[in-house]
Design an enzyme around this catalytic site. Structure first.
Site, short mmCIF file in Angstrom:
data_model
loop_
_atom_site.label_atom_id
_atom_site.label_comp_id
_atom_site.label_asym_id
_atom_site.label_seq_id
_atom_site.Cartn_x
_atom_site.Cartn_y
_atom_site.Cartn_z
N CYS A 102 -22.26 -16.77 10.09
CA CYS A 102 -21.01 -16.00 10.14
C CYS A 102 -21.17 -14.89 11.17
O CYS A 102 -22.13 -14.13 11.14
CB CYS A 102 -20.69 -15.43 8.77
SG CYS A 102 -19.29 -14.30 8.77
N CYS A 143 -5.17 -13.44 12.07
CA CYS A 143 -6.54 -13.95 12.07
C CYS A 143 -7.52 -12.78 12.19
O CYS A 143 -7.20 -11.74 12.76
CB CYS A 143 -6.70 -14.91 13.24
SG CYS A 143 -8.39 -15.39 13.58
N CYS A 269 29.24 22.02 -25.00
CA CYS A 269 30.50 22.70 -24.72
C CYS A 269 30.27 24.13 -24.23
O CYS A 269 29.48 24.87 -24.79
CB CYS A 269 31.37 22.71 -25.97
SG CYS A 269 32.98 23.47 -25.66
ZN LIG Z 1 -7.88 -16.77 15.32
ZN LIG Z 2 -19.39 -13.42 6.60
#
Ligand SMILES: [Zn+2]
Ligand SMILES: [Zn+2]
Ligand SMILES: [Zn+2]
Ligand SMILES: [Zn+2]
Ligand SMILES: [Zn+2]
Ligand SMILES: [Zn+2]
Length: 465
Positions: A102, A143, A269
């Site tokens: 990643c 994204c 009142c």
């Molecule tokens: Zn993208």
């Molecule tokens: Zn990640």
């Protein structure tokens, strides 16, 4: 006394009630159904999936015509969809998932992403969605790749996070986008109500929700006729800014102006009677003058007398003027609150009448209806003082002031009657009297509001701000 001897009380606010009946109260599912219909419409024309159509519609504020016009204008549907952020720029084969590292958190494992092929691990997507949906409160989510603006489709979002809190937020924000884009829809401002109000035409302003919240469709504040939304906001701001100088004391006790015995106000009142038996002086709670003046034509308790302020400095005169209107506004609000007790008293009376006379439930409704009419008048009176504060003098402001005075007198009359005369033994008289007072106060209220509306239509009101 049988019911056919008695003419049923017919309200003069029938017009408003008719309008209220055409107002729809929707829940989230109803609104989602409307959204889905629009989405399928667009889906059949543009021929891309529902998720893309939802994002397209959101972008065009749910205006199908504007969306299609823009698309036909562009001449190139593909380019239009790319420019609208719903279609990926690249035409690489889309990978559902792949193994790898990643780019964001550097862990290795399964990577997923949108059609643009910008991949990341599921944990990173989850964190990203939480940030966008929960922290930023948006439902239009691009994204994760900074240079890519492709929008995430609903199905992807539901796929990447299973957290029901985040998904519920997303759903709410999506519905909210639709509601905000529509000139006919508003969330009810009532606490925890969650209903969405749909008005039949652009003119409808008074909303009485099923949760009993009464509000102005335009600004969502409490319904505030005759003052308009802009001045209403200004007035409320002034009330809160000047609360310290306004010396309003929510006091229930004042000394009798004649004998100085403290008099407690325990009802709405403002027509007071001294409780000291030797005195019994009748006076006005607002101006403290003898009540008899209020019946004379020359005296106007509701009018601010500018000539009296001539000798003072301008600042002082302005302050006195503000206090005059503010105190009357607050006073009617206080009366409205005190008249809550009247509701309890009146419904006990209704029970008693049903038990001890031949009157049916329908027969006794005139009592609670009269209390509702009274509350309507208190609210209207409150807002007339905000209206009058900004109003410049002219012939019509004079008419307005005399309408206001008439409404105020009629309101104090019915309020006083309900507070003091409910124990009248003669039921026929009670019913006749209460109905007459109700009808009259409704008429006075309508006359005042009609005149104010006429002024808006014919542009004869002048406001100083
Ligand atoms: Zn993208
Ligand atoms: Zn990640
Ligand atoms: Zn509501
Ligand atoms: Zn408003
Ligand atoms: Zn007294
Ligand atoms: Zn007075």
């Amino acid at each position: 006394m049988s019911s056919d001897e008695l003419e049923l009380y017919d309200s003069d606010i029938g017009e408003e009630i008719e309008e209220v009946e055409k107002i729809e109260f929707l829940n989230r599912e109803d609104v989602e159904l409307e959204m889905k219909t629009l989405i399928s419409d667009v889906e059949s024309i543009v021929e891309v999936n529902a998720g893309m159509c939802r994002n397209l519609l959101h972008k065009f504020k749910w205006n199908k015509e504007a969306l299609l016009n823009k698309m036909y204008e562009s001449g190139d549907t593909q380019q239009f969809l790319i420019d609208s952020q719903v279609m990926a720029k690249c035409d690489d084969k889309v990978k559902e998932a792949k193994e790898g590292d990643c780019d964001i958190c550097c862990s290795s494992g399964v990577l997923i992403g949108l059609d643009c092929n910008h991949m990341a691990c599921k944990e990173c997507w989850k964190m990203y969605l939480k940030e966008k949906i929960v922290d930023n409160g948006i439902c239009e989510i691009e994204c994760m790749e900074p240079d890519c603006n492709l929008l995430m489709e609903e199905s992807k979002i539901a796929n990447y996070t299973t957290n029901s809190f985040i998904l519920a937020k997303y759903r709410y924000q999506s519905i909210n986008g639709y509601v905000a884009a529509s000139s006919r829809l508003k969330w009810c401002p009532g606490n925890d109500c969650g209903r969405i109000v749909k008005i039949p035409d652009a003119e409808t302003r008074l909303i009485m929700c099923k949760c009993e919240t009464r509000f102005c469709f335009n600004c969502c504040l409490e319904f505030h006729d005759p003052i308009d939304c802009r001045l209403m906001k200004k007035w409320l701001k002034k009330c809160s800014d000047d609360s310290e100088t306004s010396n309003w004391m929510n006091t229930n006790t004042k000394d009798c102006p004649k004998c100085s015995v403290p008099i407690e106000k325990n009802g709405g009142c403002n027509h007071m009677r001294c409780t000291n038996n030797k005195c019994k002086h009748e006076f006005c709670w607002m101006c403290m003058k003898a009540w008899q003046y209020h019946k004379e034509n020359g005296y106007k308790c509701n009018r601010f007398d500018e000539s009296k302020e001539k000798s003072r400095s301008e600042t002082r005169a302005l302050l006195e003027r503000w206090l005059f209107y503010y105190n009357r506004y607050m006073n009617h609000l206080q009366s409205l609150q005190l008249e809550e007790k009247l509701k309890v008293k009146v419904s006990a009376k209704e029970e008693e009448l049903q038990k001890n006379s031949t009157m049916t439930w329908v027969d006794v409704q005139f009592l609670s209806k009269s209390v509702s009419a009274l509350s309507e008048c208190r609210r209207t009176l409150m807002y007339t003082y905000a209206f009058a504060f900004y109003l410049k003098k002219n012939n019509n402001s004079e008419i307005f002031e005399s309408n206001q005075r008439d409404l105020e007198m009629a309101t104090e009359n019915i309020s006083g009657y309900l507070e003091r005369e409910l124990e009248t033994k003669d039921l026929k008289t009670l019913r006749q009297k209460v109905q007459d007072l109700s009808r009259y106060v409704d008429q006075r209220r309508k006359a005042l509001l009609d005149h104010c509306e006429e002024g808006v239509e014919n542009d004869f009101w002048d406001f100083s701000e």
